[in-house]
Design a protein around this motif. Sequence first.
Motif, PDB file in Angstrom:
ATOM      1  N   ASP A   1       0.727  -1.213   0.095  1.00 57.06           N
ATOM      2  CA  ASP A   1       0.056   0.138  -0.042  1.00 57.06           C
ATOM      3  C   ASP A   1       1.011   1.267  -0.131  1.00 57.06           C
ATOM      4  O   ASP A   1       0.215   2.343   0.005  1.00 57.06           O
ATOM      5  CB  ASP A   1      -1.093  -0.063   1.135  1.00 57.06           C
ATOM      6  CG  ASP A   1      -0.329   0.153   2.489  1.00 57.06           C
ATOM      7  OD1 ASP A   1       1.006   0.030   2.470  1.00 57.06           O
ATOM      8  OD2 ASP A   1      -0.998  -0.022   3.584  1.00 57.06           O
ATOM      9  N   GLN A   2       2.160   1.151   0.006  1.00 55.49           N
ATOM     10  CA  GLN A   2       2.968   2.252   0.027  1.00 55.49           C
ATOM     11  C   GLN A   2       2.968   3.177   1.142  1.00 55.49           C
ATOM     12  O   GLN A   2       3.166   4.300   1.015  1.00 55.49           O
ATOM     13  CB  GLN A   2       3.135   2.870  -1.128  1.00 55.49           C
ATOM     14  CG  GLN A   2       3.321   1.915  -2.615  1.00 55.49           C
ATOM     15  CD  GLN A   2       3.482   2.867  -3.886  1.00 55.49           C
ATOM     16  OE1 GLN A   2       3.738   3.942  -3.942  1.00 55.49           O
ATOM     17  NE2 GLN A   2       3.400   2.039  -5.059  1.00 55.49           N
ATOM     18  N   GLY A   3       2.605   2.534   2.375  1.00 56.07           N
ATOM     19  CA  GLY A   3       2.489   3.317   3.453  1.00 56.07           C
ATOM     20  C   GLY A   3       3.902   3.731   3.879  1.00 56.07           C
ATOM     21  O   GLY A   3       5.131   3.647   3.109  1.00 56.07           O
ATOM     22  N   ILE A   4       3.997   4.610   5.133  1.00 52.26           N
ATOM     23  CA  ILE A   4       5.328   5.168   5.636  1.00 52.26           C
ATOM     24  C   ILE A   4       6.269   4.242   5.750  1.00 52.26           C
ATOM     25  O   ILE A   4       7.525   4.371   5.355  1.00 52.26           O
ATOM     26  CB  ILE A   4       5.117   6.171   6.755  1.00 52.26           C
ATOM     27  CG1 ILE A   4       6.167   6.888   7.164  1.00 52.26           C
ATOM     28  CG2 ILE A   4       4.870   5.197   8.021  1.00 52.26           C
ATOM     29  CD1 ILE A   4       6.114   8.249   6.269  1.00 52.26           C
ATOM     30  N   GLN A   5       6.079   2.966   6.176  1.00 53.06           N
ATOM     31  CA  GLN A   5       7.214   2.025   6.393  1.00 53.06           C
ATOM     32  C   GLN A   5       7.718   1.430   5.151  1.00 53.06           C
ATOM     33  O   GLN A   5       8.815   1.295   4.975  1.00 53.06           O
ATOM     34  CB  GLN A   5       6.368   0.896   7.250  1.00 53.06           C
ATOM     35  CG  GLN A   5       5.995   1.224   8.538  1.00 53.06           C
ATOM     36  CD  GLN A   5       4.610   1.472   8.791  1.00 53.06           C
ATOM     37  OE1 GLN A   5       3.990   1.701   7.697  1.00 53.06           O
ATOM     38  NE2 GLN A   5       4.098   1.869   9.890  1.00 53.06           N
ATOM     39  N   TYR A   6       6.923   1.299   4.171  1.00 52.06           N
ATOM     40  CA  TYR A   6       7.321   0.749   2.935  1.00 52.06           C
ATOM     41  C   TYR A   6       8.114   2.063   2.030  1.00 52.06           C
ATOM     42  O   TYR A   6       8.872   1.558   1.170  1.00 52.06           O
ATOM     43  CB  TYR A   6       6.331   0.209   2.012  1.00 52.06           C
ATOM     44  CG  TYR A   6       5.525  -0.956   2.619  1.00 52.06           C
ATOM     45  CD1 TYR A   6       6.502  -2.200   2.934  1.00 52.06           C
ATOM     46  CD2 TYR A   6       4.258  -1.167   3.085  1.00 52.06           C
ATOM     47  CE1 TYR A   6       5.827  -3.212   3.529  1.00 52.06           C
ATOM     48  CE2 TYR A   6       3.700  -2.048   3.836  1.00 52.06           C
ATOM     49  CZ  TYR A   6       4.486  -3.245   4.112  1.00 52.06           C
ATOM     50  OH  TYR A   6       3.886  -4.209   4.635  1.00 52.06           O
ATOM     51  N   ARG A   7       7.732   3.075   2.302  1.00 47.64           N
ATOM     52  CA  ARG A   7       8.369   4.243   1.483  1.00 47.64           C
ATOM     53  C   ARG A   7       9.576   4.811   2.275  1.00 47.64           C
ATOM     54  O   ARG A   7      10.299   5.845   1.566  1.00 47.64           O
ATOM     55  CB  ARG A   7       7.495   5.680   1.650  1.00 47.64           C
ATOM     56  CG  ARG A   7       6.350   5.395   0.684  1.00 47.64           C
ATOM     57  CD  ARG A   7       5.700   6.567   0.455  1.00 47.64           C
ATOM     58  NE  ARG A   7       5.330   7.695   1.680  1.00 47.64           N
ATOM     59  CZ  ARG A   7       4.048   7.819   2.283  1.00 47.64           C
ATOM     60  NH1 ARG A   7       3.301   7.180   1.670  1.00 47.64           N
ATOM     61  NH2 ARG A   7       4.323   8.429   3.394  1.00 47.64           N
ATOM     62  N   SER A   8       9.831   4.263   3.478  1.00 49.14           N
ATOM     63  CA  SER A   8      11.504   4.662   3.997  1.00 49.14           C
ATOM     64  C   SER A   8      12.483   4.368   3.232  1.00 49.14           C
ATOM     65  O   SER A   8      12.472   3.495   2.632  1.00 49.14           O
ATOM     66  CB  SER A   8      11.364   3.845   5.460  1.00 49.14           C
ATOM     67  OG  SER A   8      11.704   2.553   5.270  1.00 49.14           O
ATOM     68  N   GLU A   9      13.449   5.077   3.597  1.00 50.21           N
ATOM     69  CA  GLU A   9      14.709   4.956   2.920  1.00 50.21           C
ATOM     70  C   GLU A   9      15.366   3.819   3.151  1.00 50.21           C
ATOM     71  O   GLU A   9      15.995   3.161   2.368  1.00 50.21           O
ATOM     72  CB  GLU A   9      15.746   6.235   3.407  1.00 50.21           C
ATOM     73  CG  GLU A   9      17.013   6.163   2.788  1.00 50.21           C
ATOM     74  CD  GLU A   9      17.677   7.326   3.120  1.00 50.21           C
ATOM     75  OE1 GLU A   9      19.036   7.251   2.947  1.00 50.21           O
ATOM     76  OE2 GLU A   9      17.332   8.427   3.590  1.00 50.21           O
ATOM     77  N   GLN A  10      15.282   3.136   4.506  1.00 50.07           N
ATOM     78  CA  GLN A  10      15.967   2.039   4.850  1.00 50.07           C
ATOM     79  C   GLN A  10      15.257   0.862   4.059  1.00 50.07           C
ATOM     80  O   GLN A  10      15.928  -0.008   3.591  1.00 50.07           O
ATOM     81  CB  GLN A  10      15.573   1.668   6.256  1.00 50.07           C
ATOM     82  CG  GLN A  10      16.345   0.628   6.856  1.00 50.07           C
ATOM     83  CD  GLN A  10      16.185   0.394   8.261  1.00 50.07           C
ATOM     84  OE1 GLN A  10      15.729   1.121   8.843  1.00 50.07           O
ATOM     85  NE2 GLN A  10      16.857  -0.357   9.034  1.00 50.07           N
ATOM     86  N   PHE A  11      13.991   0.688   4.036  1.00 50.67           N
ATOM     87  CA  PHE A  11      13.167  -0.137   3.068  1.00 50.67           C
ATOM     88  C   PHE A  11      13.511  -0.331   1.508  1.00 50.67           C
ATOM     89  O   PHE A  11      13.759  -1.016   0.841  1.00 50.67           O
ATOM     90  CB  PHE A  11      11.900   0.034   3.361  1.00 50.67           C
ATOM     91  CG  PHE A  11      10.893  -1.621   2.870  1.00 50.67           C
ATOM     92  CD1 PHE A  11      10.819  -2.496   3.821  1.00 50.67           C
ATOM     93  CD2 PHE A  11      10.427  -1.660   1.641  1.00 50.67           C
ATOM     94  CE1 PHE A  11       9.948  -3.506   3.349  1.00 50.67           C
ATOM     95  CE2 PHE A  11       9.350  -2.488   1.250  1.00 50.67           C
ATOM     96  CZ  PHE A  11       9.639  -3.638   2.069  1.00 50.67           C
ATOM     97  N   GLN A  12      13.763   1.088   1.201  1.00 54.57           N
ATOM     98  CA  GLN A  12      13.961   1.326  -0.277  1.00 54.57           C
ATOM     99  C   GLN A  12      15.481   0.888  -0.561  1.00 54.57           C
ATOM    100  O   GLN A  12      15.731   0.237  -1.779  1.00 54.57           O
ATOM    101  CB  GLN A  12      13.804   2.830  -0.584  1.00 54.57           C
ATOM    102  CG  GLN A  12      12.441   3.411  -0.614  1.00 54.57           C
ATOM    103  CD  GLN A  12      11.533   2.680  -1.638  1.00 54.57           C
ATOM    104  OE1 GLN A  12      11.930   2.335  -2.758  1.00 54.57           O
ATOM    105  NE2 GLN A  12      10.376   2.221  -1.252  1.00 54.57           N
ATOM    106  N   GLN A  13      16.158   1.100   0.235  1.00 56.92           N
ATOM    107  CA  GLN A  13      17.641   0.367   0.040  1.00 56.92           C
ATOM    108  C   GLN A  13      17.848  -1.084  -0.026  1.00 56.92           C
ATOM    109  O   GLN A  13      18.623  -1.601  -0.818  1.00 56.92           O
ATOM    110  CB  GLN A  13      18.743   0.960   1.321  1.00 56.92           C
ATOM    111  CG  GLN A  13      18.952   2.525   1.191  1.00 56.92           C
ATOM    112  CD  GLN A  13      19.686   2.881   2.392  1.00 56.92           C
ATOM    113  OE1 GLN A  13      19.725   2.346   3.359  1.00 56.92           O
ATOM    114  NE2 GLN A  13      20.191   4.150   2.524  1.00 56.92           N
ATOM    115  N   ILE A  14      16.955  -1.667   0.821  1.00 53.54           N
ATOM    116  CA  ILE A  14      16.862  -3.122   0.824  1.00 53.54           C
ATOM    117  C   ILE A  14      16.309  -3.587  -0.547  1.00 53.54           C
ATOM    118  O   ILE A  14      16.776  -4.502  -1.403  1.00 53.54           O
ATOM    119  CB  ILE A  14      16.240  -3.701   1.712  1.00 53.54           C
ATOM    120  CG1 ILE A  14      17.255  -3.515   3.134  1.00 53.54           C
ATOM    121  CG2 ILE A  14      15.987  -5.237   1.808  1.00 53.54           C
ATOM    122  CD1 ILE A  14      16.358  -3.835   4.462  1.00 53.54           C
ATOM    123  N   LEU A  15      15.354  -2.890  -0.996  1.00 57.28           N
ATOM    124  CA  LEU A  15      14.640  -3.214  -2.234  1.00 57.28           C
ATOM    125  C   LEU A  15      15.673  -3.008  -3.605  1.00 57.28           C
ATOM    126  O   LEU A  15      16.054  -4.000  -4.357  1.00 57.28           O
ATOM    127  CB  LEU A  15      13.470  -2.433  -2.446  1.00 57.28           C
ATOM    128  CG  LEU A  15      12.094  -2.690  -1.683  1.00 57.28           C
ATOM    129  CD1 LEU A  15      11.143  -1.681  -2.215  1.00 57.28           C
ATOM    130  CD2 LEU A  15      11.762  -4.334  -1.917  1.00 57.28           C
TER     131      LEU A  15
END
Length: 148
Positions: A126-140
């Motif tokens: 759902d691209q909530g705040i947790q999924y939009r975070s820089e840390q999550f984006q780096q892992i992706l």
Amino acid sequence: MLVELIKKGVKLGLDKVRRLMKKLGLVAKRPRQQVYPRGGKSSILASNHLNRQFNPATINRYWSGDITYIRTRQGRLYLAVIMDLCSRRIIVWAFSDKPNINFTVKALNMAIQRRKGESPTLFHCDQGIQYRSEQFQQILAFYQITLA
């Protein structure tokens, strides 16, 4: 009101309590129901690659993640789940007492480890705040996973 009266040892039925409250001019204060937005704008972070086609033919290519909460006596417990969209099986889940970024990152890392390093090509959420975070984006980005 009825529950509180019963706790105090007063034995009344619901209809009697309603009549008494009406006679005394009392109105029950009810919690507001949660209202969720419908049909909002698409996220700017990632385009809709799946276009609501949640039935891919290839296993372990398309994953989906979501967060929900469970009410407990101690408060809310947050649950992050990652599912393979082809097999419809839950790959991994993680619990936390806070809806922070750490437990979504932990869930993604556990899912990749569970699938022995084989990561999906697309992660839908759902691209909530947790999924939009820089840390999550780096892992992706590290695993070359596209956010959808």
